[in-house]
Scaffold this active site. Structure first.
Site, short mmCIF file in Angstrom:
data_model
loop_
_atom_site.label_atom_id
_atom_site.label_comp_id
_atom_site.label_asym_id
_atom_site.label_seq_id
_atom_site.Cartn_x
_atom_site.Cartn_y
_atom_site.Cartn_z
N GLU A 103 8.97 2.34 -13.79
CA GLU A 103 8.78 1.25 -12.84
C GLU A 103 7.32 1.18 -12.42
O GLU A 103 6.62 2.21 -12.41
CB GLU A 103 9.63 1.51 -11.58
CG GLU A 103 10.85 0.65 -11.44
CD GLU A 103 10.57 -0.82 -11.14
OE1 GLU A 103 9.55 -1.37 -11.59
OE2 GLU A 103 11.39 -1.43 -10.46
N ASP A 104 6.86 0.00 -12.06
CA ASP A 104 5.52 -0.13 -11.49
C ASP A 104 5.51 0.35 -10.05
O ASP A 104 4.65 1.11 -9.63
CB ASP A 104 5.01 -1.58 -11.58
CG ASP A 104 6.03 -2.60 -11.06
OD1 ASP A 104 7.15 -2.21 -10.66
OD2 ASP A 104 5.70 -3.80 -11.06
N ASP A 107 9.91 -0.14 -3.98
CA ASP A 107 9.66 -0.67 -2.64
C ASP A 107 10.92 -0.41 -1.80
O ASP A 107 11.11 0.68 -1.27
CB ASP A 107 9.34 -2.16 -2.81
CG ASP A 107 9.08 -2.89 -1.52
OD1 ASP A 107 8.70 -2.26 -0.53
OD2 ASP A 107 9.25 -4.12 -1.50
N PHE A 156 1.65 -5.28 0.57
CA PHE A 156 1.79 -5.90 -0.74
C PHE A 156 0.54 -5.64 -1.60
O PHE A 156 -0.58 -5.83 -1.14
CB PHE A 156 2.03 -7.40 -0.59
CG PHE A 156 2.46 -8.06 -1.85
CD1 PHE A 156 3.76 -7.92 -2.32
CD2 PHE A 156 1.57 -8.82 -2.59
CE1 PHE A 156 4.16 -8.53 -3.50
CE2 PHE A 156 1.96 -9.43 -3.78
CZ PHE A 156 3.26 -9.29 -4.23
N ARG A 169 -1.80 -9.83 -12.80
CA ARG A 169 -1.31 -8.67 -13.57
C ARG A 169 -2.42 -8.03 -14.40
O ARG A 169 -2.37 -6.86 -14.73
CB ARG A 169 -0.18 -9.09 -14.52
CG ARG A 169 1.08 -9.57 -13.81
CD ARG A 169 2.24 -9.63 -14.80
NE ARG A 169 3.36 -10.38 -14.28
CZ ARG A 169 4.31 -9.88 -13.49
NH1 ARG A 169 4.26 -8.63 -13.11
NH2 ARG A 169 5.32 -10.64 -13.08
P1 5GP Z 1 12.45 -3.02 -4.92
O1 5GP Z 1 13.65 -3.51 -5.65
O2 5GP Z 1 12.26 -1.52 -4.97
O3 5GP Z 1 12.40 -3.53 -3.50
O4 5GP Z 1 11.20 -3.69 -5.58
C1 5GP Z 1 10.87 -3.39 -6.88
C2 5GP Z 1 10.12 -4.51 -7.56
O5 5GP Z 1 9.57 -5.43 -6.62
C3 5GP Z 1 8.94 -3.96 -8.30
O6 5GP Z 1 9.29 -3.64 -9.62
C4 5GP Z 1 7.94 -5.09 -8.23
O7 5GP Z 1 8.15 -5.98 -9.29
C5 5GP Z 1 8.26 -5.78 -6.92
N1 5GP Z 1 7.37 -5.30 -5.84
C6 5GP Z 1 7.67 -4.47 -4.82
N2 5GP Z 1 6.61 -4.24 -4.03
C7 5GP Z 1 5.60 -4.96 -4.56
C8 5GP Z 1 4.22 -5.12 -4.21
O8 5GP Z 1 3.67 -4.58 -3.24
N3 5GP Z 1 3.49 -5.92 -5.05
C9 5GP Z 1 4.03 -6.56 -6.14
N4 5GP Z 1 3.21 -7.31 -6.86
N5 5GP Z 1 5.32 -6.41 -6.48
C10 5GP Z 1 6.09 -5.62 -5.71
#
Ligand code: 5GP
Length: 179
Positions: A103-104, A107, A156, A169
């Site tokens: 995963e990148d 969150d 963010f 990106r």
């Molecule tokens: P989660 O499901 O854990 O809330 O979020 C995961 C996905 O949300 C990540 O794979 C990413 O694509 C997006 N995401 C979460 N936080 C950020 C952020 O700070 N910046 C960006 N660009 N994408 C985020």
């Protein structure tokens, strides 16, 4: 010196430079090598955001492995929608395989937490979660990320694969939203 980028109506400033990211990704490759060098795992990178990190991570791994991609979405703009949709599914047989999710950023944890039951149906031998970034304060699910590049505050970020509405990106550094 701090750099600023403008993506649509939002301004971002440098938060982590490419050297720092490169160094940490190299270390993560070494950490994974200790666990996986004799296991021939399959990396499963989550599109779109993880494509840059995954490309660098697999090249920092000196053990035999495969890589595949899956597309899941839970995000709209700068916030998590809370719903997870699979847009490109799995092609590979994961039965009895050691799977490493790439995963990148983790969150709220919504994406991975809801994806895990679907992945377990393929009967993998093991599942390991690797994420370049994690926002510990934002986590809403009992999810253990096994390998984390950096823990960051609940703000963010864009760059190094991470986008804002599809943009940013390609940025080599990671940028944080300006207050
Ligand atoms: P989660 O499901 O854990 O809330 O979020 C995961 C996905 O949300 C990540 O794979 C990413 O694509 C997006 N995401 C979460 N936080 C950020 C952020 O700070 N910046 C960006 N660009 N994408 C985020």
């Amino acid at each position: 010196m701090s750099k600023t980028v403008q993506l649509q109506e939002l301004s971002f400033e440098t938060y982590m430079d490419k050297q720092m990211i490169k160094q940490r990704v190299k270390e993560m490759g070494k950490e994974l090598s200790n666990e996986f060098k004799d296991k021939k795992p399959i990396f499963l990178a989550i599109l779109n955001g993880a494509f840059v990190f995954a490309a660098d991570l697999v090249r920092a791994c000196k053990f035999e492995h495969e890589i595949s991609f899956i597309k899941l979405t839970s995000y709209e703009g700068t916030t998590s929608s809370g719903k997870v949709t699979t847009q490109i599914g799995l092609q590979e047989d994961l039965t009895d395989r050691d799977v490493i999710i790439v995963e990148d950023i983790v969150d709220t944890g919504t994406t991975i937490y809801h994806f895990l039951p679907a992945l377990k149906k393929f009967n993998p031998k093991s599942i390991t979660i690797v994420s370049l970034l994690q926002k510990p304060e934002a986590l809403k699910f009992p999810l253990k990320v096994d390998y984390i590049g950096f823990e960051i505050p609940n703000k963010f970020v864009v760059g190094y694969g991470l986008d804002y509405n599809g943009l940013g990106r390609n940025l080599k550094d990671i940028y944080q939203l300006k207050e």
